[in-house]
Design an enzyme around this catalytic site. Structure first.
Site, PDB file in Angstrom:
ATOM      1  N   PHE A 113       0.872  -1.185   0.000  1.00 26.05           N
ATOM      2  CA  PHE A 113       0.000   0.000   0.000  1.00 26.05           C
ATOM      3  C   PHE A 113       0.904   1.229   0.000  1.00 26.05           C
ATOM      4  O   PHE A 113       1.697   1.430   0.918  1.00 26.05           O
ATOM      5  CB  PHE A 113      -0.925   0.042   1.214  1.00 26.05           C
ATOM      6  CG  PHE A 113      -1.858   1.227   1.193  1.00 26.05           C
ATOM      7  CD1 PHE A 113      -3.107   1.117   0.603  1.00 26.05           C
ATOM      8  CD2 PHE A 113      -1.487   2.449   1.727  1.00 26.05           C
ATOM      9  CE1 PHE A 113      -3.968   2.220   0.539  1.00 26.05           C
ATOM     10  CE2 PHE A 113      -2.332   3.545   1.677  1.00 26.05           C
ATOM     11  CZ  PHE A 113      -3.576   3.435   1.078  1.00 26.05           C
TER      12      PHE A 113
ATOM     13  N   ASP B 111       9.338   3.153   1.543  1.00 24.71           N
ATOM     14  CA  ASP B 111       8.145   3.887   1.986  1.00 24.71           C
ATOM     15  C   ASP B 111       7.994   3.714   3.499  1.00 24.71           C
ATOM     16  O   ASP B 111       7.557   2.682   3.976  1.00 24.71           O
ATOM     17  CB  ASP B 111       6.923   3.334   1.237  1.00 24.71           C
ATOM     18  CG  ASP B 111       5.614   3.975   1.660  1.00 24.71           C
ATOM     19  OD1 ASP B 111       5.602   4.751   2.647  1.00 24.71           O
ATOM     20  OD2 ASP B 111       4.585   3.677   1.027  1.00 24.71           O
TER      21      ASP B 111
ATOM     22  N   LYS C 107       2.412  10.658   8.347  1.00 25.81           N
ATOM     23  CA  LYS C 107       1.774  10.174   9.569  1.00 25.81           C
ATOM     24  C   LYS C 107       2.397  10.758  10.844  1.00 25.81           C
ATOM     25  O   LYS C 107       2.188  11.925  11.145  1.00 25.81           O
ATOM     26  CB  LYS C 107       1.751   8.649   9.576  1.00 25.81           C
ATOM     27  CG  LYS C 107       0.754   8.064   8.548  1.00 25.81           C
ATOM     28  CD  LYS C 107       0.593   6.585   8.709  1.00 25.81           C
ATOM     29  CE  LYS C 107      -0.395   6.022   7.695  1.00 25.81           C
ATOM     30  NZ  LYS C 107      -1.793   6.243   8.041  1.00 25.81           N
TER      31      LYS C 107
ATOM     32  N   THR D 290       1.148  23.981  -4.529  1.00 23.38           N
ATOM     33  CA  THR D 290       0.973  25.250  -3.822  1.00 23.38           C
ATOM     34  C   THR D 290       1.607  25.223  -2.436  1.00 23.38           C
ATOM     35  O   THR D 290       2.397  26.084  -2.072  1.00 23.38           O
ATOM     36  CB  THR D 290      -0.520  25.599  -3.705  1.00 23.38           C
ATOM     37  OG1 THR D 290      -1.080  25.749  -5.011  1.00 23.38           O
ATOM     38  CG2 THR D 290      -0.709  26.900  -2.931  1.00 23.38           C
TER      39      THR D 290
END
Length: 486
Positions: A205, A313, A344, A368
């Site tokens: 994931f 990751d 997280k 942005t």
């Protein structure tokens, strides 16, 4: 078996001195459940209100964050749950930590929060110092550049882009972009839009944006109806437990999966060459699937041999819950990974890398916000607390109690539980099937324990870094009561 865990109140008195150290002395003594079901009536009513403007299929209950404290989350119906899920592993110091309240008592910090800049073009004067003093201080060894983002998905998405840009720069010998590349990319064809890929693993994931979703393979519901890139997907090791009794089987799993990785790199070389590999230190959403340090060292060697990037990751594993700040530190790699993504527990997203992964031209990795200075202020205090209160050592101590307790429950209830695994407090255990797993999670909630599932049959534990031994004993005691009812 009950003697394995001391009475909750006894444990609390024994650990009263240590609770003060870890700022949990204002917590409730134990979980309290007041309603017959969760969600209770007030949560159900709020869900009806929310349902009129937003999808609510994933909402479990409505929390009262004014009352929540430390390791305990309160809901609007007055239930007090010991939270070992912590907003899907995103709360480093528990709820309403006093040190975090003080961050915005400072008027300068408050102005930073209010005046959120477009960091890529108008960063505040404090931004360079904060990157050096906060994010650089926790950077994986050997990675001296930081690209900040907002969340895990956009961190991985932009890290993939950095890898593709790096790969193409190598192919063109770092020469300037050609006119053909500039025009062809505008209509989505080579050479400006090259046929490249990121190799990922079954069960992984990495997020829900389009590129990240192409590397996500944990549940069909995440991917259904959304187009995906034709990128290679390798098998991830499927270990048998206990590890020390299944060494040969697990070694063969490593070898099989690594061989498959190399084969896929070769197969895709002629159509969508692999520019990088993305992998989690522990596949979290996919079922808390582990791989050995040897597997990761060999995977890094394959990347170096083939001239492709290794992206680790650490969105869920980063921040200390495995007992080290970065889970890949457990693996003894030959130098740093090429890219490490985070989010997280670190309050904002982003990725660490070296100079090779900085684009030569501006605006190629850009949005942005490019992160949030207000979140970095919170992270600054989080890191100070972790260091001052030695919370990584606390994770190791509490994690051993929780893991040993889960192993004991597994032996006592072998017809229900198996395959306890993990590092630190980043733990999981398997149930016999999905139905039983879901029933146990629901029953644990009614016994005052908030946890969550992962994969098809696993229960995962993701407590805050301030979770202590006596909290572990509360969890184990109530888990045992639930299992007895089965």
């Amino acid at each position: 078996m009950r003697s394995l865990w001391l009475n909750t109140l006894t444990k609390q008195s024994l650990y009263r001195l240590s609770t003060k150290r870890y700022s949990t002395n204002n917590e409730p003594k134990e979980p309290v459940v007041k309603t017959k079901s969760i969600p209770g009536p007030k949560s159900i009513e709020l869900k009806k209100q929310l349902d009129s403007v937003q999808a609510t299929g994933t909402v479990q209950f409505f929390a009262d964050y004014e009352k929540s404290i430390g390791n305990y989350i309160y809901d609007v119906d007055g239930n007090i749950l010991l939270d070992v899920y912590t907003q899907i592993s995103s709360v480093p110091l528990g709820y309403n930590h006093p040190r975090l309240f003080k961050v915005f008592n400072n008027e300068q910090n408050l102005k930073t929060l209010i005046n959120r800049p477009a960091l890529g073009v108008f960063p505040g004067k404090e931004w360079p110092d904060k990157l050096h003093s906060v994010l650089s201080s926790i950077a994986p060894k050997g990675l001296n550049k930081i690209t900040t983002m907002m969340c895990g998905s956009c961190s991985n998405e932009n890290a993939y882009k950095s890898i593709f840009i790096w790969y193409q720069n190598k192919l063109r010998g770092n020469k300037p972009l050609t006119e053909q590349e500039k025009t062809s990319c505008m209509i989505n064809i080579p050479p400006g839009a090259p046929k490249l890929s990121i190799l990922s693993f079954k069960g992984a994931f990495h997020g829900r944006t389009l590129g990240a979703l192409s590397t996500t393979h944990s549940k069909y519901i995440h991917k259904l109806d959304v187009p995906s890139f034709d990128w290679p997907i390798a098998s991830f090791p499927e270990y048998k437990y206990p590890l020390d009794e299944n060494v040969q089987h697990n070694k063969k799993e490593d070898e099989k999966c690594l061989s498959e990785v190399q084969d896929l790199i070769q197969q895709y070389a002629s159509k969508n060459p692999v520019a990088g590999i993305v992998v989690e230190p522990i596949q979290s959403e996919g079922g808390d699937n582990e791989a050995s340090p040897e597997f990761f060292r060999s995977l890094q060697a394959i990347c170096k041999k083939n001239g492709i990037a290794l992206l680790i990751d650490e969105v869920q594993t980063g921040g200390g819950s495995t007992g080290k700040f970065w889970a890949h530190e457990h693996f003894g790699l030959d130098g740093p990974p090429d890219v490490v993504t985070f989010s997280k527990k670190l309050q904002l997203g982003g990725y660490f890398h070296n100079e090779d992964f900085l684009p030569n031209e501006p605006y190629r990795i850009f949005n942005t916000w490019m992160g949030d200075p207000g979140k970095v202020l919170l992270l600054e205090e989080v890191v100070k607390v972790i260091q001052e209160e030695k919370l990584l050592a606390n994770v190791d101590v509490a994690g051993k109690v929780l893991k040993n307790g889960l192993l004991s429950l597994e032996k006592e209830f072998p017809h229900i539980l198996n395959s306890t695994r993990g590092r630190g407090t980043f733990l999981a255990i398997n149930c016999t099937n999905t139905k039983v797993r879901d029933q146990i999670i629901g029953a644990l909630k009614l016994h005052g324990i908030q946890t969550g599932g992962c994969g098809d049959i696993s229960i995962r534990f993701r407590p805050a870094l301030i979770f202590q031994e006596y909290h572990a004993n509360i969890v184990l005691d109530r888990f045992r009561k639930v299992l007895q009812s089965f």
